[in-house]
Design an enzyme around this catalytic site. Structure first.
Site, short mmCIF file in Angstrom:
data_model
loop_
_atom_site.label_atom_id
_atom_site.label_comp_id
_atom_site.label_asym_id
_atom_site.label_seq_id
_atom_site.Cartn_x
_atom_site.Cartn_y
_atom_site.Cartn_z
N MET A 292 5.17 -9.33 -1.45
CA MET A 292 3.75 -9.64 -1.23
C MET A 292 3.03 -9.46 -2.55
SD MET A 292 2.36 -6.55 1.15
CE MET A 292 2.71 -4.82 0.87
N TYR B 222 0.74 3.42 -3.77
CA TYR B 222 0.78 1.99 -3.41
C TYR B 222 0.62 1.76 -1.91
CZ TYR B 222 6.03 2.43 -3.09
OH TYR B 222 7.32 2.77 -2.82
N GLU B 223 0.43 0.50 -1.56
CA GLU B 223 0.07 0.08 -0.20
C GLU B 223 -1.25 0.69 0.26
OE1 GLU B 223 1.55 -2.36 0.71
OE2 GLU B 223 3.37 -2.23 -0.46
N GLY B 224 -2.14 0.88 -0.67
CA GLY B 224 -3.43 1.51 -0.38
C GLY B 224 -3.33 2.99 -0.64
#
Length: 595
Positions: free
Chosen positions: A164, A441-443
């Protein structure tokens, strides 16, 4: 010198004794035949792959890293491609995927155990299939029938992998600022131009094709997040029959030099007029991508759970073997020149902290996966809605609470080793480095905290939180008069009441000043994390008490760990509640010049 043994006994405890996965799945037609024997067989074989194939590559992969060469070619460390071929040959990519596309159709509650063990074995390697499964989830939910037929079978088989592509040099969390452009072409495709950074698994030699899911902006798109669309941008444009066609205009400009996960290719990706195809509706790309992002957030929690487990196993071994000083209360190994360090109270504190967070997180995460199965396949609409609400509420907690604790536990494991932990030889310093990214990561975990408090709790006036609160209340009412459970139930009941009051207080303050929510959010999430773990540890204590006379030491160990958790870790909530109540003023009233 590190080792890894899949924690099969504790996995079986969680799946069968705590959660009754088999019984729960019987109500769901797709999983009605998923019995205990099958679950145990899959987990055991998966554990062998993770311990025997992935784990031996962990240190060597970290030391070698990935290699970039001109033209954007990236080579993974020695042994990684062979491991990928074994992964495919064993059918592991297909485990929880839709049988319509070549998957085995097993539930998420089984797949999550394999995720945990992969990450214990080798987090950097596990990221390649992890992101691929996220791409599968996104296309399965939002792709057209033609896109599904063309891309999903190859993702399921592991012949192709996925990524992504969100972040850009000038914007990370604030995706509304992204600049990547998507210009429509006459043939229905789009010309994608821009640069993406921090793209995990963005380029490698494991699979013949890589399917990038890219966020970009159409020419007439509104500003901000309402103007973002999602596109499939394959490395090689596939032909109608799935064979590889022309090389697309997307390539790795360079690899990031980073603190950890060296064996995963973290790429800067340049898109230079690359061909892309719209996924879902125009300007609704963020909604589609959130399918992948939410799966990835749970996956990141599994990364830290995996690291917690393997770091704990090794620090426990070391503490039993390392001789250093005598016990404060007298020699415990008088036949040796010194006692093993496990006799010292603070070493035990560090070991038990790791054990309590790892076993509690396993119960929490596996239960969350079971909620995903219920949400997607249960025949009862109310059961599906309740499970959806639990997933929405607790996904940020899985991501933030488990990864915060994962980094804490990796540091504690290294501390148990002392100076030996700080040097490469023993492997602990790699776990610390690898664990650190999981909080980012991933928020970032602060973003997860804002999501929990702002969207998931205050956003619906606490409706989802009250649903979880009912589970806590039911346990308290069932066990409240049992004296043997008092040490677990009383603090849990007390925290449940305090969470209700704290939530109302923060909500009232935030109504007048939104910074109040921002100031309290990180502490608030950690309080909720303890409420959840406390709930599961109380349930596990109940099982351990009931089976204490079985002769199986697992139950005595579980009960002792529950007692440690409630005595030494759960009380952190008192401090967190106090700091959450301190409000925004101590933070926001400080003038910038005074920093």
């Amino acid at each position: 010198m590190a080792r890894y043994t899949p924690p099969l006994r504790d996995i079986r405890f969680v799946m069968h004794e705590l959660l009754d996965v088999e019984g729960t799945l019987k109500a769901m037609p797709p999983y009605a035949e998923t019995n205990r024997e099958l679950i145990d067989q899959v987990v055991e074989e998966g554990g062998k792959f993770c311990a025997e194939v992935l784990f031996p590559l962990n240190r060597s992969g970290d030391e070698e890293g990935c290699h970039w060469s001109e033209g954007g070619v990236v080579t993974t460390p020695k042994g990684f491609k062979q491991a990928w071929e074994q992964f495919k040959a064993g059918g592991w990519p297909t485990l929880t995927c839709d049988p319509q596309y070549g998957g085995q159709g097993l539930p998420a509650a089984v797949g999550i155990a394999f995720q945990e063990m992969m990450n214990s074995g080798n987090q950097a390697w596990a990221m390649y299939p992890g992101l691929t499964h996220g791409a599968y989830d996104c296309l399965h939910a939002h792709g057209t029938p033609e896109q599904k037929a063309l891309y999903i079978p190859k993702l399921v088989s592991g012949d192709w992998t996925g990524t992504m592509c969100l972040t850009e040099p000038h914007c990370g969390t604030d995706l509304g600022l992204l600049r990547t452009k998507a210009e429509p072409r006459a043939d229905g495709s789009y010309r994608i131009t821009g640069t993406k950074i921090f793209i995990s698994s963005g380029e490698h030699d494991l699979a013949e094709n890589i399917v990038h899911l890219v966020l970009a902006r159409l020419p007439d798109a509104p500003a901000g997040t309402k103007g973002i669309s999602l596109f499939i941008v394959p490395k090689f444009v596939p032909n109608a029959d799935g064979s590889l066609g022309a090389r697309n205009g997307v390539k790795c400009a360079r690899l990031e030099e980073k603190m950890g996960i060296h064996a995963n290719a973290t790429c800067v990706m340049d898109l230079d007029g690359a061909s892309g195809w719209l996924v879902g509706e125009p300007n609704k790309g963020l909604n589609a991508m959130f399918v992948m992002m939410n799966a990835a957030r749970i996956g990141v929690g599994m990364q830290s759970l995996g690291l917690m487990e393997v770091a704990y196993q090794n620090s426990l071994d070391y503490a039993k073997e390392r001789l250093q000083m005598r016990s404060l209360s007298g020699p415990k190994a008088p036949d040796k020149p010194a006692d093993p360090i496990i006799v010292h109270p603070d070493v035990r504190r560090m070991l038990l902290t790791q054990k309590a967070y790892a076993e509690g997180s396993r119960a929490f995460a596996y239960w969350t996966a079971l909620q995903a199965d219920i949400a997607f396949t249960h025949p009862d609409a109310e059961a599906r809605k309740d499970a959806e609400d639990m997933l929405a509420l607790l996904t940020p907690v899985v991501k933030a609470f488990i990864t915060d604790n994962g980094f804490l536990c990796a540091n504690l494991a290294m501390q148990v080793y002392g100076g030996h932990g700080y040097i490469r030889e023993w492997g602990m310093e790699q776990y610390v480095r690898d664990a650190r990214i999981n909080m980012i990561y991933e928020g970032t975990n602060a973003i997860q905290s804002l999501d929990l408090l702002g969207r998931k709790v205050l956003g619906d006036n606490g409706a989802k939180l009250r649903k979880f609160g009912k589970l806590v209340t039911a346990l308290v009412e069932a066990e409240g008069t049992n004296e043997e459970m008092a040490e677990f139930i009383n603090p849990l009941a007390d925290l449940g009441q305090k969470v209700e009051k704290l939530t109302m207080e923060i909500g009232m303050k935030a109504f007048g000043n939104a910074d109040e929510a921002g100031a309290a959010a990180v502490d608030y999430l950690r309080v909720i994390g303890h409420l959840v773990l406390g709930y599961f540890w109380a349930r596990m204590a109940r099982i351990a008490i009931d089976r204490a006379d079985s002769g199986d030491p697992v139950y005595r160990s579980k009960l002792a760990t529950a007692r440690f958790y409630f005595a030494r870790l759960f009380p952190e909530t008192a401090m967190l509640i106090r700091t959450a109540r301190a409000g925004a003023a101590p933070l926001m009233d400080v003038e910038v010049e005074l920093f």
